[in-house]
Design an enzyme around this catalytic site. Structure first.
Site, PDB file in Angstrom:
ATOM      1  N   HIS A  19     -20.199  60.811  10.892  1.00 20.46           N
ATOM      2  CA  HIS A  19     -20.063  62.242  11.270  1.00 20.46           C
ATOM      3  C   HIS A  19     -20.175  63.072  12.558  1.00 20.46           C
ATOM      4  CE1 HIS A  19     -24.527  63.700  10.859  1.00 20.46           C
ATOM      5  NE2 HIS A  19     -24.333  62.478  10.878  1.00 20.46           N
TER       6      HIS A  19
ATOM      7  N   HIS B 136     -21.491  71.616   7.045  1.00 21.15           N
ATOM      8  CA  HIS B 136     -21.269  70.363   7.405  1.00 21.15           C
ATOM      9  C   HIS B 136     -20.498  69.416   6.659  1.00 21.15           C
ATOM     10  CE1 HIS B 136     -21.737  67.529  10.764  1.00 21.15           C
ATOM     11  NE2 HIS B 136     -22.465  66.654   9.928  1.00 21.15           N
TER      12      HIS B 136
ATOM     13  N   CYS C 252     -17.362  68.699  13.028  1.00 30.75           N
ATOM     14  CA  CYS C 252     -17.503  67.820  11.756  1.00 30.75           C
ATOM     15  C   CYS C 252     -16.103  67.838  10.924  1.00 30.75           C
ATOM     16  CB  CYS C 252     -18.674  68.356  11.209  1.00 30.75           C
ATOM     17  SG  CYS C 252     -18.693  69.803  10.433  1.00 30.75           S
TER      18      CYS C 252
END
Length: 408
Positions: free
Chosen positions: A383, A371, A325
């Site tokens: 993402h 994240h 990420c």
């Protein structure tokens, strides 16, 4: 306002209680000593010509209190915050007893003296915390971050009220202290691994016991051993005038530099015949999405969207061969001349906060526990999600949002 004050596990409350009890024992001993003065030892002395008799000594002898009575008296005389310590009302593994927490619409001024005529030395924002130092009339002397000064007591809560509020506004965080942390499906070293988290990443704690804590990651909520994380409760802290001025200058400089980099990248893309949305390098359907709005943020989001469908690889940063990420956001922004760290926790301090999804614009970095993703508008993010899903588009509110950072 990204800085935080950390309340870690401490024995300070225990030590203060022990000291208070010791003082009470000493006071009782002094009372007993005073009470041992006999009639014979004072009968020959005169006060204003009147002989002190055995009866007068007996009638006026010092009352000897129990240790418990002395402790109760001390607690009743102490400020609210210290009463809570002496009463032992706080968890032994975490001490919120000296916290004061601002409860205001925006911020309360911290002044150099306990008066509204005092010079403002900093700002304590709503739900920000400080350490209680002293009381002067209706003012509390506090220390929060680099700021020491006075706040009007009506704008903060303390004592038991602060303890209860701390549980609601404090963020319980686990910082990874090992190279690669294994998050497991249950609190056992034999449990299947749910996901992996890198060193120094910051995870939101949702539950804990003596040896394990449940944390939130992209794959879901899982358990980690406390042996491999540092757990603490964090609160926003006060910002001094100098820190506020420096932050504003830094944010403005970052905006100008990023905007210039974005304009250069956009010009380069046009001269190369690229559309801004681009064609995906491999994989799935980035072409079915487009960012809302215009400007450099939308250019960032559209560039990111062309990689939808490409693989997720833990520790990776290749937009085509595989990325995690933070590697995804880092590599996307690198294309626009912006350097970001390869860490979701560290990216939470980049750029400046816009206060939440309600204020998000295309190109903003949306931060979650462990994240990050890039906002594309319309309540959605792009993402690098998990190994199962790869790079994809999701609703931005699919998990609890910790912050939204604007780079441009």
């Amino acid at each position: 306002m990204a800085a935080t004050i950390t309340v870690s596990e401490t024995d300070e409350a225990k030590e203060l209680v022990a000291q208070t009890e010791a003082d009470a024992v000493a006071e009782r001993a002094a009372q007993i000593s005073a009470n041992m003065v006999s009639a014979n030892s004072v009968s020959g002395n005169s006060v204003s010509g009147n002989s002190v008799s055995a009866d007068s000594v007996s009638a006026n002898k010092v009352k000897v209190e129990s240790v418990d009575e002395i402790l109760e008296k001390k607690a009743s005389q102490a400020p609210t915050i210290e009463v809570a310590i002496a009463a032992g009302k706080f968890d032994s593994d975490e001490d919120f007893s000296k916290l004061v927490i601002a409860q205001v619409s925006y911020y309360v001024n911290v002044r150099d003296i306990p008066s509204e005529d005092g010079q403002v030395v900093g700002k304590l924002y709503n739900n920000s915390a400080g350490e209680w130092l002293d009381k002067d009339g209706d003012w509390y002397k506090i220390k929060s971050g680099s700021v020491t000064g006075y706040v009007k007591s009506e704008f903060v809560v303390s004592g038991d009220a602060a303890v209860e509020l701390a549980k609601k506004v404090g963020e319980r965080v686990a910082v990874v202290t090992t190279t690669t942390l294994k998050v497991r499906e249950s609190a056992s070293l034999d449990a299947p691994v749910l996901g992996l988290v890198p060193m120094e990443d910051r995870l939101t704690v949702v539950e804990e016991n003596d040896n394990w804590c449940k944390v939130s990651i992209e794959e879901g909520d899982g358990w980690v051993s406390k042996e491999y994380v540092k757990v603490s409760t964090e609160f926003p802290k006060a910002e001094s005038k100098a820190e506020e001025e420096a932050r504003i200058r830094k944010e403005e400089a970052a905006r100008k530099a990023a905007l210039a980099a974005a304009n250069r990248a956009a010009s380069k893309g046009k001269s190369s015949g690229k559309s801004g949305k681009g064609g995906k390098s491999s994989g799935g359907g980035g072409g079915s999405y487009s960012a809302s709005g215009g400007g450099p943020g939308a250019s960032v989001a559209n560039y990111a969207l062309q990689f939808v469908g490409n693989p997720y690889v833990y520790g990776g940063s290749s937009l085509t061969g595989g990325t995690d990420c933070s590697g995804f956001t880092m590599s996307v922004y690198r294309n626009f001349g912006v350097s970001l760290p390869h860490s979701s926790g560290a990216q939470r301090s980049m750029g400046y906060s816009v206060g939440g999804l309600a204020n998000a614009q295309a190109g903003d970095i949306v931060c979650y526990s462990g994240h990050v993703g890039i906002y594309i508008g319309g309540g959605q993010i792009v993402h690098a999600s998990t190994a199962k899903t790869g790079i994809k588009v999701s609703n931005a509110g699919y998990r609890s949002v910790l912050d939204v950072r604007r780079i441009f």
